[in-house]
Design a protein around this motif. Structure first.
Motif, short mmCIF file in Angstrom:
data_model
loop_
_atom_site.label_atom_id
_atom_site.label_comp_id
_atom_site.label_asym_id
_atom_site.label_seq_id
_atom_site.Cartn_x
_atom_site.Cartn_y
_atom_site.Cartn_z
N HIS A 196 44.10 50.27 -128.66
CA HIS A 196 42.75 50.74 -128.34
C HIS A 196 42.10 49.84 -127.29
CE1 HIS A 196 38.45 51.54 -128.74
NE2 HIS A 196 38.76 52.70 -129.30
N GLY A 197 42.10 48.53 -127.53
CA GLY A 197 41.59 47.61 -126.53
C GLY A 197 40.13 47.26 -126.64
N ASP A 198 39.37 48.00 -127.46
CA ASP A 198 37.95 47.70 -127.63
C ASP A 198 37.48 48.19 -128.99
OD1 ASP A 198 35.45 46.68 -126.87
OD2 ASP A 198 34.78 48.59 -126.07
N LEU A 199 38.33 48.02 -129.99
CA LEU A 199 38.04 48.59 -131.30
C LEU A 199 37.14 47.67 -132.11
CD1 LEU A 199 38.70 51.08 -133.03
CD2 LEU A 199 40.57 49.78 -134.05
N SER A 200 36.10 48.25 -132.67
CA SER A 200 35.17 47.52 -133.53
C SER A 200 34.38 48.56 -134.32
CB SER A 200 34.22 46.64 -132.71
OG SER A 200 33.26 47.45 -132.03
N GLU A 201 33.46 48.09 -135.13
CA GLU A 201 32.61 49.00 -135.91
C GLU A 201 31.71 49.86 -135.03
OE1 GLU A 201 30.56 44.87 -136.03
OE2 GLU A 201 32.59 45.71 -135.91
N ALA A 261 48.36 43.84 -123.38
CA ALA A 261 48.32 44.62 -124.63
C ALA A 261 48.25 43.70 -125.85
CB ALA A 261 49.54 45.54 -124.73
N GLY A 262 49.03 42.62 -125.84
CA GLY A 262 49.01 41.69 -126.98
C GLY A 262 47.65 41.07 -127.18
N GLU A 263 47.03 40.65 -126.08
CA GLU A 263 45.69 40.06 -126.16
C GLU A 263 44.68 41.08 -126.68
OE1 GLU A 263 42.24 38.65 -123.00
OE2 GLU A 263 44.35 38.56 -122.40
N PHE A 264 44.76 42.32 -126.16
CA PHE A 264 43.83 43.35 -126.60
C PHE A 264 44.01 43.67 -128.09
CE2 PHE A 264 43.87 45.22 -122.03
CZ PHE A 264 42.99 44.23 -121.62
N LEU A 265 45.26 43.73 -128.55
CA LEU A 265 45.52 44.03 -129.95
C LEU A 265 45.00 42.91 -130.84
CD1 LEU A 265 46.69 45.85 -132.13
CD2 LEU A 265 48.91 44.76 -131.76
N ASP A 266 45.21 41.67 -130.44
CA ASP A 266 44.68 40.54 -131.21
C ASP A 266 43.17 40.66 -131.36
OD1 ASP A 266 47.14 39.38 -131.57
OD2 ASP A 266 46.95 37.98 -129.88
N ARG A 267 42.50 41.01 -130.27
CA ARG A 267 41.04 41.14 -130.31
C ARG A 267 40.62 42.28 -131.21
NH1 ARG A 267 38.62 41.91 -124.56
NH2 ARG A 267 39.42 44.02 -124.87
#
Length: 285
Positions: A216-221, A247-253
Motif C-alpha cells: 500500500h505504501g501509506d496505510l494507516s487508520e 517496497a521494503g521501506e514502505f511495508l515496514d512503515r
C-alpha cells in the motif's frame, strides 16, 4: 463500533503478483477530443464550467480534463454530477450518478497542481512505468492509471477496496462507498469496540495485497474506512509493486502505522510481528 468487519473472498483468477503488466499512458480519446474541439464538446464544456460545483475549479481544469469527463459521459459511466465530496491539493472527488442510477465517485486530479515530485518517488522503480521521464503531465496521468490498476489488482486478491469503474486521462470513476450525507467513517474517527477482529481483517488484507505483488505504501487508520459492517482500504494511488526499490521501506512503515494504531486500542501487537505475518507465504498443499 459493533461492525463484524467480515472478510471478502478473492476472485478465482491466476496471475497474482504479475508486476510486469503494462500501463498505457499515451494519448487517450480525451486528448483527441480536446484537440478537435467540436461544437458538441464546446457546448458540454460550457455547461460544466457554468455548473456551481465546478466554478471555483475552472483555473485547474484544462480542455483535456473537460474532454475526459465528456468521454466518460458519452460512455455511460457518468450520467449527472452532484456536489464535491472532498477537495485536496492534488485531486477533488465528486459524487455523481453512474450507470443504472448507481452513485459513483469521480476523482479528478489536477495536472498543474499535483505534487509530481512526491509522485515520482512511488513511480520510479515500478516496472510498469519504466521510462516515464520527467514530464509532469505524463507523471500525473501515469499516477491515475496506476491507481486504477492497483484497485483492480487489490479487488481480485480479495481486498475490499472501492470498485474501479473507468479511467480517462486524469479522471477516475469508482464506487462511492457511503453517501455524501452519510459518509463512511475513517477508522481513526470511530470507536472500535472489537479491535481484535478489525486487526485480523486488516492484517489479512495486507497479506493478500503483498501476495498479489503490492504494498500500500501509506496505510494507516486514515486510509481505512468502515461502511455497513465492512472495512474498506482506500487511497491506493501510491501503492507499489513488491519489486519497487523502496517496497521494503514502505511495508515496514505500513506495519508500524497499523500496529501502533491497534496498540492504542489495547492490543499487544508490534510492527515486526505484523510484517512477519504479511510476508509469510503459506506453502501449497
Amino acid at each position: 463500533m459493533t461492525d463484524e468487519f467480515g472478510l471478502i473472498e478473492p476472485d478465482a483468477v491466476d496471475g497474482f503478483g504479475d508486476e510486469w503488466e503494462e500501463i498505457d499512458v499515451s494519448d487517450t480519446e480525451a486528448d483527441r477530443i480536446a484537440r478537435r474541439r467540436d461544437r458538441e464538446f464546446d457546448q458540454f464544456r460550457k455547461r460544466i464550467k457554468d455548473a456551481d460545483q465546478f466554478k471555483v475549479e475552472q483555473s485547474v481544469f484544462d480542455d483535456a480534463t473537460f474532454a475526459a469527463i465528456y468521454k466518460l459521459v458519452q460512455d455511460g459511466h457518468i450520467e449527472a454530477f452532484g456536489g464535491p465530496i472532498s477537495t485536496g491539493k492534488e485531486a477533488n472527488v465528486y459524487e455523481a450518478l453512474g450507470d443504472d442510477d448507481t452513485d459513483v465517485a469521480v476523482k479528478i486530479y489536477r495536472i498543474n497542481a499535483s505534487n509530481f515530485r512526491q509522485m515520482r518517488e512511488y513511480l520510479e522503480g515500478d516496472p510498469r512505468f519504466r521510462g516515464i521521464g520527467n514530464d509532469k503531465g505524463k507523471i500525473v496521468l501515469a499516477w491515475v492509471r496506476k491507481e486504477y490498476a492497483n484497485l483492480e489488482r487489490a479487488q481480485k486478491a480479495g481486498v475490499r477496496v472501492p470498485t474501479p469503474i473507468a479511467v480517462e486521462r486524469n479522471v477516475l470513476v469508482m464506487e462511492l462507498v457511503g453517501l455524501v450525507e452519510d459518509r463512511a467513517r475513517r477508522l481513526a474517527e470511530v470507536n472500535v469496540e472489537n479491535p481484535q477482529t478489525a486487526y485480523e481483517v486488516v492484517r489479512e488484507y495486507m497479506r493478500r495485497l503483498h501476495s498479489a505483488g503490492l504494498v500500500h505504501g501509506d496505510l494507516s487508520e486514515y486510509n481505512m474506512i468502515i461502511h455497513e459492517g465492512e472495512l474498506v482500504i482506500i487511497d491506493l494511488g501510491q501503492a507499489v509493486t513488491v519489486h519497487h526499490p523502496n517496497a521494503g521501506e514502505f511495508l515496514d512503515r505500513d506495519c508500524r502505522n497499523v500496529a501502533n494504531f491497534f496498540s492504542r486500542q489495547g492490543l499487544d501487537v508490534t510492527g515486526e510481528e505484523l510484517h512477519e505475518y504479511v510476508t509469510d507465504v503459506e506453502p501449497d498443499p
